[in-house]
Scaffold this motif. Structure first.
Motif, short mmCIF file in Angstrom:
data_model
loop_
_atom_site.label_atom_id
_atom_site.label_comp_id
_atom_site.label_asym_id
_atom_site.label_seq_id
_atom_site.Cartn_x
_atom_site.Cartn_y
_atom_site.Cartn_z
N ALA B 111 12.29 3.30 -1.47
CA ALA B 111 13.35 3.69 -0.55
C ALA B 111 12.76 4.27 0.74
CB ALA B 111 14.25 4.73 -1.22
N VAL B 112 11.61 4.92 0.63
CA VAL B 112 11.00 5.56 1.78
C VAL B 112 10.15 4.59 2.56
CG1 VAL B 112 9.50 7.41 2.48
CG2 VAL B 112 10.74 7.55 0.34
N PHE B 113 9.49 3.70 1.80
CA PHE B 113 8.52 2.83 2.43
C PHE B 113 9.16 1.63 3.12
CE2 PHE B 113 4.30 4.16 0.44
CZ PHE B 113 4.70 5.47 0.44
N LEU B 115 11.10 1.34 5.71
CA LEU B 115 10.98 1.32 7.16
C LEU B 115 9.55 1.02 7.63
CD1 LEU B 115 12.68 1.68 9.73
CD2 LEU B 115 12.01 4.09 9.73
N PRO B 116 8.53 1.74 7.13
CA PRO B 116 7.15 1.39 7.49
C PRO B 116 6.81 -0.06 7.15
CG PRO B 116 7.18 3.50 6.37
CD PRO B 116 8.57 2.97 6.31
N PHE B 117 7.33 -0.55 6.03
CA PHE B 117 7.09 -1.94 5.64
C PHE B 117 7.64 -2.89 6.69
CE2 PHE B 117 5.85 -1.15 1.25
CZ PHE B 117 5.02 -2.23 1.04
N GLN B 119 8.11 -2.27 9.84
CA GLN B 119 7.27 -2.22 11.04
C GLN B 119 5.97 -2.99 10.84
OE1 GLN B 119 7.08 2.03 11.33
NE2 GLN B 119 8.72 2.12 12.84
N LEU B 120 5.36 -2.81 9.66
CA LEU B 120 4.09 -3.47 9.37
C LEU B 120 4.24 -4.98 9.42
CD1 LEU B 120 1.15 -3.48 8.27
CD2 LEU B 120 2.13 -3.35 5.98
N TYR B 121 5.23 -5.50 8.70
CA TYR B 121 5.38 -6.95 8.62
C TYR B 121 5.89 -7.56 9.92
CZ TYR B 121 3.85 -7.27 3.86
OH TYR B 121 3.07 -7.25 2.74
N VAL B 124 2.74 -7.99 12.19
CA VAL B 124 1.83 -9.10 11.91
C VAL B 124 2.56 -10.44 11.97
CG1 VAL B 124 0.14 -7.79 10.59
CG2 VAL B 124 2.08 -8.80 9.41
N LEU B 135 4.22 -11.00 -0.50
CA LEU B 135 3.10 -10.07 -0.33
C LEU B 135 3.53 -8.63 -0.58
CD1 LEU B 135 1.19 -11.39 2.82
CD2 LEU B 135 0.46 -11.47 0.44
N ALA B 136 4.71 -8.27 -0.10
CA ALA B 136 5.17 -6.89 -0.28
C ALA B 136 5.34 -6.57 -1.75
CB ALA B 136 6.48 -6.68 0.48
N CYS B 138 3.64 -7.60 -4.08
CA CYS B 138 2.33 -7.44 -4.71
C CYS B 138 2.01 -5.97 -4.92
CB CYS B 138 1.23 -8.03 -3.82
SG CYS B 138 1.17 -9.80 -3.90
N LEU B 139 2.58 -5.12 -4.07
CA LEU B 139 2.31 -3.68 -4.15
C LEU B 139 2.54 -3.17 -5.57
CD1 LEU B 139 1.76 -0.97 -2.65
CD2 LEU B 139 4.21 -0.77 -2.38
N ILE B 142 0.81 -6.41 -8.69
CA ILE B 142 -0.62 -6.56 -8.97
C ILE B 142 -1.12 -5.47 -9.92
CG2 ILE B 142 -2.92 -6.41 -7.94
CD1 ILE B 142 -2.02 -8.15 -5.72
#
Lengths: 287, 265
Positions: B111-113, B115-117, B119-121, B124, B135-136, B138-139, B142
């Protein structure tokens, strides 16, 4: 047993790269937000540790954290023993094994928002199956949109419905791996069923139980979608678990700083408790 | 013995009730559902399913979900296999710490991540692609795949590796022709878990997509409009989300049943 080989690092590199890409960059962003204040326009000001202090002192956070621990505690107290009991009473061989396993795995394969929406309608008075049965057949008043206790019972029952199978599948796998010779030996010694469970089955299930307890702890501690869709945190704030509160602050009020500080504290608590579980349960293996 | 089998029977009944309810609801019209409780649909209708199969935004939701879930499963298993092998066979600098660090990534509150996710994706250039979601996910997949596979590999005696080297097998050939078939049950179980967690995860999938790769679970929020919920349509879409999962379990059922027995777990 294991050989020392530093080149093994190369095998781990792809995993490291992929997970770090997904984990480190977002964490850095969150850490950044947690120590800054913004007034829009991408202007950031150094704020120090004020947000952390503010969150740690806020009663709202304490209340949400308390509810979160209560929820996770209840979930573990119900699902782990129930999962073990069901796994113990499942058939060991024959055509019923795959039937049982496939049917039991079904709830886990439903997307989380569907689970929430489905239970929402399922428990509505008048039109939902469970709501109709409790209200009209049993004659007990039950409406989770008005009564906090009913809302709590509903989210607990929903989670038990959704995730007990995970514990069952893992424990069952552990039980199947016990060779028949162990049971025969126990029979010759005249061991009671309790002793068979305590000294043969439980130790053999230990590894899978570790996985089951850790997974259930992590996932129930981070649960968001299902209770949010089911109750929206209500009635009042009675089912506002930690992550629901967090999203309310981050996206509802758009207080990025406090939300980031709160999520780091939240993450640290999850990490600490998981680490405690992990060390306690793998303690004997490392000796 | 007879009495004992009552427990799984009752449990399965408890599991099936809400699912039965969802399926019957999908054959009703929304007005019928709102009219009151009934165990069977009074006027049986296939309209809800017709909408889903004829409207591209609906059926593409399913296709998108299946694409990124499959991609994620393949990526997760491919990178987890060598890593799990290293963890189960060798000691190296920081191996225990690394293993626990991997686990901690499952605990990150999504829930927190979100927004940063995003921005990150976006930065790139992967936003709104199937690869981004794969890919996300995978966090959290994996670490789980490494964990499960390590358990299975630990159950394979080391003598197998040594015999193969004595027989003159190179490492890649040994891994593919001898080692993989021995732990194929473990691969099946790991793949099942990856599939499951990627299939049901919604928050990240929804955050990282807009139109082109929108998952079915996000499309379903469409059923809520100003006129209220279209419950029948929601139920039909929900019922259809169970099917791919059910097919996967059907194929790996023997691995789940017997598979774990081979592993150390």
């Amino acid at each position: 047993m294991k050989t020392e080989n530093q080149k093994a690092w190369f095998f781990v590199l792809p995993v490291l790269f992929l997970v770090a890409f997904n984990a480190l960059v977002p964490i850095m962003t969150v850490v950044n937000y947690s120590v800054q204040e913004t007034f829009g326009n991408n202007l950031f000001f150094w704020q120090g540790l004020d947000w952390f202090e503010q969150i740690l002192r806020s009663e709202r956070f304490h209340a949400a954290l308390g509810r979160q621990f209560l929820f996770t505690g209840l979930i573990l107290a119900i699902e782990i023993p129930l999962g073990i009991i069901i796994a113990l009473s499942m058939p060991r061989r024959g055509i019923w094994v795959p039937v049982c396993l496939v049917l039991m795995a079904l709830p886990m394969l439903i997307p989380w928002n569907v689970v929430g929406a489905m239970w929402n309608i399922f428990t509505l008075p008048k039109i939902g199956m469970m709501g109709y049965f409790i209200n009209d057949v049993l004659g007990v008043h039950y409406d989770m949109t008005q009564d906090p206790l009913a809302a709590w019972i509903t989210i607990i029952v929903m989670d038990v419905w959704h995730w007990t199978s995970l514990v069952v599948l893992l424990c069952y796998a552990g039980l199947v791996s016990i060779p028949d010779a162990y049971y025969q030996a126990a029979k010759i010694d005249g061991a009671s069923p309790w002793k068979v469970f305590r000294y043969i089955q439980l130790p053999k299930m230990k590894t899978v139980l570790t996985i089951a307890i850790l997974l259930r702890f992590m996932d129930s501690f981070n649960i968001y979608t299902e209770p949010f869709v089911l109750t929206g945190g209500g009635p009042g704030n009675s089912t506002t678990l930690l992550s629901i509160d967090l999203v309310k602050i981050a996206l509802g009020q758009f207080d990025l700083g406090p939300a980031a500080a709160m999520s780091l504290i939240y993450f640290a608590i999850t990490l600490l408790v998981s680490w405690l579980f992990y060390t306690l349960m793998t303690k004997d293996d490392n000796k | 013995m007879r009495k004992r089998s009552l427990i799984p029977i009752f449990y399965i009944l408890f599991l099936m009730l809400p699912i039965y309810w969802l399926v019957t609801m999908s054959f009703k019209t929304t007005n019928d559902i709102l009219a009151g409780f009934s165990l069977f649909p009074e006027t049986f209708t296939l309209d809800n399913y017709r909408v889903i199969f004829t409207d591209p935004t609906w059926y593409w939701g399913y296709i998108n979900s299946i694409i990124y879930v499959s991609l994620n499963t393949v990526i997760s298993i491919c990178v987890a296999l060598p890593a799990a092998y290293a963890f189960s066979r060798y000691r190296f600098l920081g191996d225990k710490q690394l293993f626990f660090w991997l686990l901690t990534n499952r605990m990150a509150p999504a829930a927190v991540f979100a927004l940063p996710f995003f921005q990150l994706y976006s930065s790139v250039g992967l936003f709104d692609t199937h690869l981004a979601v794969a890919l996300a996910h995978c966090l959290f997949n994996i670490p789980l795949a490494v964990w499960i596979l390590e358990g299975f590999m630990g159950g394979v005696p080391k003598e197998l590796d040594e015999t193969a080297y004595v027989d003159g097998y190179s490492f890649p050939r040994f891994f593919v022709t001898i080692f993989l078939p021995t732990i194929k049950a473990g691969v099946g179980v790991a793949a099942f878990f990856c599939f499951m967690f990627s299939w049901v995860e919604l928050l990240l999938a929804k955050t990282l997509t807009a139109v082109d790769a929108k998952p079915i679970a996000a499309t379903m929020t469409k059923t809520a409009s100003s006129a209220g919920y279209e419950l029948g349509l929601l139920a039909a879409a929900g019922t259809l989300t169970i099917i791919p999962g059910a097919i996967v379990i059907y194929f790996v059922r023997n691995y789940i049943a017997k598979g774990f027995a081979l592993g150390r777990v």
